[in-house]
Each structure stands twice: as structure tokens, then as C-alpha cells.
Design an enzyme around this catalytic site. Sequence first.
Site, PDB file in Angstrom:
ATOM      1  N   GLU A 146      41.857  37.296 -61.358  1.00  0.00           N
ATOM      2  CA  GLU A 146      42.287  38.412 -60.507  1.00  0.00           C
ATOM      3  C   GLU A 146      42.414  39.729 -61.281  1.00  0.00           C
ATOM      4  OE1 GLU A 146      42.135  37.846 -57.459  1.00  0.00           O
ATOM      5  OE2 GLU A 146      42.211  35.667 -57.398  1.00  0.00           O
ATOM      6  N   LEU A 147      41.556  39.902 -62.282  1.00  0.00           N
ATOM      7  CA  LEU A 147      41.519  41.102 -63.127  1.00  0.00           C
ATOM      8  C   LEU A 147      42.849  41.387 -63.837  1.00  0.00           C
ATOM      9  CD1 LEU A 147      39.344  43.745 -61.207  1.00  0.00           C
ATOM     10  CD2 LEU A 147      38.621  41.952 -62.768  1.00  0.00           C
TER      11      LEU A 147
END
Length: 439
Positions: A146-147
Site C-alpha cells: 500500500e505504498l
Amino acid sequence: MKTICLYFQVHQPFRFRRYRFFDIGNDHYYYDDYSNESMLAKISEKSYLPTNDILLKLLKANKGKFKVAFSLSGLVIKQFQLYAPEVIESFQRLADTGYVEFLAETNCHSLVALKDKTEFERQVKAHSTTIKELFNQEPTVFRNTELIYSDEMGDMVNKMGYKAMLTEGAKHVLGWKSPNYLYCNDINPKLKVLLNNFNLSDDIAFRFGNQSWNEWPLTAEKYAQWLLDLDPKSEVINLFMNYETFGEHQWKETGIFEFLQSLPGEILKHKELSFSTPSEVVEKLQPISPISVPHPISWADEERDLTAWLGNEMQEEAFNKLYKLLPKIQKCSDPKLCDDWLYLQASDHFYYMCTKYFSDGDVHAYFNPYESPYQAFINYMNVLSDFSLRLNAAVPENTQEESISNLTNMLKEREDKIAELEQSLKKLRAKKTKKQNIV
């Protein structure tokens, strides 16, 4: 010249079945096979396969001028292998063009970077090995779950041998700065950092099919002009999004596939615009400055922080109890337990427990198999309780646990023996009844 870096996340978790309190200690299978298989089949048909087909045609037609990047979680790869091997084959055809880059990530789409460096490194290594086996590429760029990113994580990733990392161009981190440049890690300048232009990404990922949006309908020509109209000094426009954008989040009826088919051609009409993979961006450009991220950020929700996964007491309790088992799992050699350990770590399980509603409620409800975050918490903790019992039996910590483990094994052996004898008895009774009927 501005270059476009187009990147897609591909991930699906192994969803758990409704696992009740009375299942603990009695039933050690946690997964909703029907839901997992049917969900993957639906998304593959609506999204992955048609989008891969479009990209393959675009990559071949543009002969190196159009390029994309992917990160496929180890969990979605495992599901492709189980339920939809044709999707793996379609990604391999993309890889064979030479114009697609596959990134490294944690093998199970986990949040382990927040907890344990050794386990983090192990998962990343396992994922990179899988990518090498399937696509004949050794990843050099890293994309965390999710970065999620911080200065400390970036330093850790560079020391593992990766030259760049993707993350969100969060407003509270950038301030007055633009995401449309290459940056470097604040404590280790060797690591380059690519920042998502979330406004332009979200125009496609979230707003494309919204007819009340003042820019609807969005055409490829209009979008290319937006890119062209950005500050002429801009060097890279990073467009990061979930791959399910095409065909699932934005249905075929919205025109999303026609948009994708037209986009590269419209962009490449302008000599000021080009496409690059993340590793090419790192090779071509020099960082303009360090980017300071002392506290972890992500691409989730309006806050761009960790509260989507660790924003309430339920999430914190589940997260901490899971990783409290880490010392034992590191001593465990049982392949079934090791697989379950990976599947338990998927960030989705904590996302389902999120109590944030308001503007982000619809996002959290998507693909969520639970009626409420409390139901998600209870189900997860039931599964985790049974897993803990099995792990304690497999890796006893002290004499008491060892005795319990031995006793459990003895009871299991006796139960199996009783079941076997009952089956034999049923067969004998059936034979006897059959003989009596003949007489």
C-alpha cells in the site's frame, strides 16, 4: 520533456471463512475456498485478462515507446496458480515484450516492515525469487504494501540492494513541493524515491465513471492535454493505481477500456511526453532533493497514513498478537503452519477492521466480506487463536507446553483410531445386514 511512469498494483488476499469460537482447536482450515475462487474468476474475467490483452496490443504496437510497471503480491500469484493459471500466462506474455517492469514487495502484502527487519527481508527475498522464476526479471525497484514508506524503511530497502522505492506524494510530506520530480531518501541518498501524483491517478482510478464530476466524461485526449499543461519543468508524472481500476472499480460500461486503448497514442502525439518504467526514471533523472518522511505514510484514505490498518484498538491488538508469534514461527518447519502464517499477515485483514467511515467508507466496504469491522475482528482473532494453539504445539516453549503438545497429539491419535474403528464397525454391520437380508 516529461516522462510518464505508469504503475499498477495487483493483489487479492486469501479470504477467511466464518470461523467461530467453537471451531478453535477443532477445525484448522480457515479459508473460504468458494469465495476466493469465484472472486478471482470474476475479477480475472472482468479486469485482469481483458486489460492484459489491451496492454499487450499497445506494447507491441508502440514498439518500446509505451511502457508499464506492475507489482504482483505473492498471494495473488498463488491464487492465479490455484484458480486461474491463464492470468499468469498473460502476464508472462507482457513480460516477454521487454517493455514491462515487475517490482519487488513483501511476499504476503504484509505490514511487517513496521515490526521486524529480519522477517521483512525474508518476505521480500521470497517474493523476488518468485518474480525471477515466473518473469525472468530480478527486481531492482521496491514497492512496499500500500505504498507504505518512511525514511527508516527506505534506508532498510536500499541496504537490501534496491535502488528505488515508490510511495505516495502526500500533501503533508511535500508541502509546497511537486510530486513531479525524482527525490531521494532523507537519511540514505542512494535510495531514489518516486512519488505518486495522486490527483491525476485518482482521476482515472476513482473519478473516471462519476457522472457528477465536473470533468466527466474524461477522454484520453483531455487527459493527455492535462499532462502537457503541467509545469514545463516537471520531469516525471507517476501514475500509480490498483489494476482492478480497469473493468472492476470502473466497469467496462464506463468506457474505461476505450480510454486505456487510446491513452498511449494521445500521449505520444506530443514530443514533450514519453513513457518510462520506474528503473528507467531512476537511470534518466537526478533527484532534485531529499524527501523527509520521519513517520510512515501510505496511499490510503485522505490522511495518507497508517490509520486504515492500525487506527483503532482492535487493529492494534490483532496486529500485536500476530507478531508476538514471530519468535516461534521462525523456529517452525511445518509447511502448513508457514503458509497460514503468510496468509494471516495480509494487510487486508486489518483493513476490514477499520472503523473510519465518512468520506472513506465506500473504499473500505469494497471487497469486504464482513458486515462490520467488529465481525472482522472477532473472526480474525478466532483464526489467530487456533493458529496459536497449533504453533505452540509444533514449537513448545517450555515443559508445560511440551506436555500439552504431547497430550494433544495423543488425543488426536486416539480420536483418529476411534474414527477408524467406528468405520470398520460400520462396514461389518453393513455386511451382516446384507447377509441377513439374503437369508
